[in-house]
Design an enzyme around this catalytic site. Structure first.
Site, mmCIF file in Angstrom:
data_model
loop_
_atom_site.group_PDB
_atom_site.id
_atom_site.type_symbol
_atom_site.label_atom_id
_atom_site.label_comp_id
_atom_site.label_asym_id
_atom_site.label_seq_id
_atom_site.Cartn_x
_atom_site.Cartn_y
_atom_site.Cartn_z
ATOM 1 N N GLY A 106 0.849 -1.159 0.000
ATOM 2 C CA GLY A 106 0.000 0.000 0.000
ATOM 3 C C GLY A 106 0.887 1.211 0.000
ATOM 4 O O GLY A 106 2.060 1.100 -0.319
ATOM 5 N N GLY A 152 -0.456 -6.458 4.968
ATOM 6 C CA GLY A 152 -1.849 -6.720 4.606
ATOM 7 C C GLY A 152 -2.047 -8.064 3.952
ATOM 8 O O GLY A 152 -3.096 -8.683 4.088
ATOM 9 N N GLU A 175 7.986 -4.677 10.702
ATOM 10 C CA GLU A 175 7.463 -3.356 11.047
ATOM 11 C C GLU A 175 8.356 -2.552 11.982
ATOM 12 O O GLU A 175 8.377 -1.323 11.929
ATOM 13 C CB GLU A 175 6.061 -3.486 11.664
ATOM 14 C CG GLU A 175 4.978 -3.860 10.692
ATOM 15 C CD GLU A 175 4.845 -5.367 10.481
ATOM 16 O OE1 GLU A 175 3.861 -5.787 9.880
ATOM 17 O OE2 GLU A 175 5.734 -6.116 10.932
ATOM 18 N N ASP A 183 1.028 -5.673 12.816
ATOM 19 C CA ASP A 183 -0.427 -5.594 12.986
ATOM 20 C C ASP A 183 -1.146 -6.680 12.192
ATOM 21 O O ASP A 183 -0.650 -7.792 12.096
ATOM 22 C CB ASP A 183 -0.925 -4.187 12.615
ATOM 23 C CG ASP A 183 -0.838 -3.875 11.133
ATOM 24 O OD1 ASP A 183 0.016 -4.470 10.438
ATOM 25 O OD2 ASP A 183 -1.623 -3.029 10.655
#
Length: 387
Positions: A106, A152, A175, A183
């Site tokens: 993204g 994602g 991350e 996440d």
């Protein structure tokens, strides 16, 4: 030491990393019988292809030039088709177009520049809601994670009942390298891997390749990439959803290479069993092995705040349900948009590309318990994630 990946889009939900240390359109529907890719996904401008074959459903992420990066529009299409298929189909397959990625990205730059806007929050909220749906899906959910699977992409696969890795699969949760946290349900699935493997992966961002993804427990099955088209056809022609486990086992094969982390599992379990990040670093220093030195070097590059938040996140997540983990992670996501190392990490890796993030604070000892607790505080009732 693992060499950097040069050019790939990495999904943190709505985010991108083109270089990490160490580590459209309108939905279309068609009918499929023997060839699941009888139509050309590459020729369609739709970013998500929602296809149907009698009582089977398939979602194809169709942004191959962007390594099937997802955005808010795509998340909404995926969620809508998942809800539809859960009521009308016997099974659902999700895959990506091309041979490079299942789902990898993204626009992290746009996200951090936008800050805590309604749209930024909507992405996290709707992405996590989709993750929760997948984790409780009522029909067989089969994710073909062929190629890069991060952020994602992990959220769209790891919570499903069946995850098929291939020799081309590349998994990581790096991350902490950009001042964020693992996440998309990382607080749920990482602490449930064997021993301290999940904590190791979450803190270091170590990349799992091919068979490693199966051996670690991230994938439920392993299939050579050359056999994936045949597997897809078999699934779409499967007469009974109850036959899915047997069918997947038929295509499953033992990876050619052994688990790359097998020689270090004992050290991982021992060193990462400490009750703090500082304790982990001390254990690694005392270990003194070449592996420990490289791991220590890796951790020293990460955001101190991100490491402490991640440690607490996985510690709490080990005792929570998936839904509870995602509610917690939404709080963390909002806080990271408001005040964290996230923006600085993106600047250093993506904007200026100097690879020299100036973390604030710069030392673990300066990250106070009060600051860590701030990330986990409840949001106002009207802003909490509702699942």
């Amino acid at each position: 030491m693992q060499r950097p990946i040069q050019r790939f889009v990495y999904t943190f939900g709505h985010r991108t990393c083109s270089q990490l240390p160490l580590i459209g359109g309108v939905s279309v529907s068609t009918r499929i019988t023997r060839a699941p890719m009888a139509f050309s996904a590459r020729q369609s401008s739709s970013s998500v292809l929602a296809t149907e074959s009698s009582n089977k459903g398939m979602i194809i992420l169709n942004r191959p030039k962007a390594l099937n990066a997802i955005n808010l529009e795509m998340v909404r299409k995926i969620y809508k088709h998942l809800k539809k298929c859960e009521k009308s189909k016997s099974l659902l397959i999700i895959k990506g177009t091309g041979d490079k990625a299942f789902c990898a990205g993204g626009d992290v730059r746009a996200l951090v520049e936008a800050g805590p806007t309604d749209e930024s929050k909507s992405f996290f909220r709707e992405e996590y809601t989709t993750n929760a749906l997948i984790g409780n899906y009522k029909i067989p959910y089969i994710a073909i994670i062929d190629g890069i699977t991060m952020g994602g992409g992990v959220g769209l696969s790891v919570h499903g009942k069946y995850r098929v890795a291939t020799d081309r699969t590349l998994f990581a949760m790096p991350e902490t390298a950009i001042g964020l946290f693992p996440d998309v349900g990382g607080s749920y699935f990482l602490p449930r891997l064997q021993g301290k493997l999940g904590l190791y992966l979450g803190l270091t961002g170590y990349r799992l390749k091919g068979g490693d993804v199966f051996y670690s427990g991230i994938a439920s099955h392993y299939c050579e990439s050359c056999k994936i088209p045949e597997l897809e056809t078999a699934l779409l022609n499967c007469p009974d959803a109850d036959d899915v486990p047997e069918l997947l086992q038929k295509f499953h094969s033992k990876p050619e290479k052994p688990f790359s982390l097998e020689p270090f599992l004992e050290q991982i379990n021992k060193n990462f069993a400490a009750d703090s990040v500082e304790g982990i670093l001390e254990n690694l220093q005392n270990d003194g092995s070449e592996w420990a030195k490289k791991t220590l070097e890796t951790l020293c590059k990460m955001s101190p705040t991100s490491m402490k938040v991640t440690f607490r996140q996985l510690e709490l997540g080990s005792q929570l349900s998936l839904a509870q983990c995602l509610i917690m992670e939404y709080r963390l996501a909002v806080r990271h948009l408001e005040r964290s190392d996230f923006k600085e990490g993106v600047r250093a890796l993506l904007i200026d590309k100097d690879q020299k993030p100036q973390w604030q604070p710069s030392q673990l000892s300066e990250v106070t318990e009060e600051h860590v607790q701030w990330f986990f505080r409840k949001l106002p009732d009207t802003e909490e994630l509702k699942l």
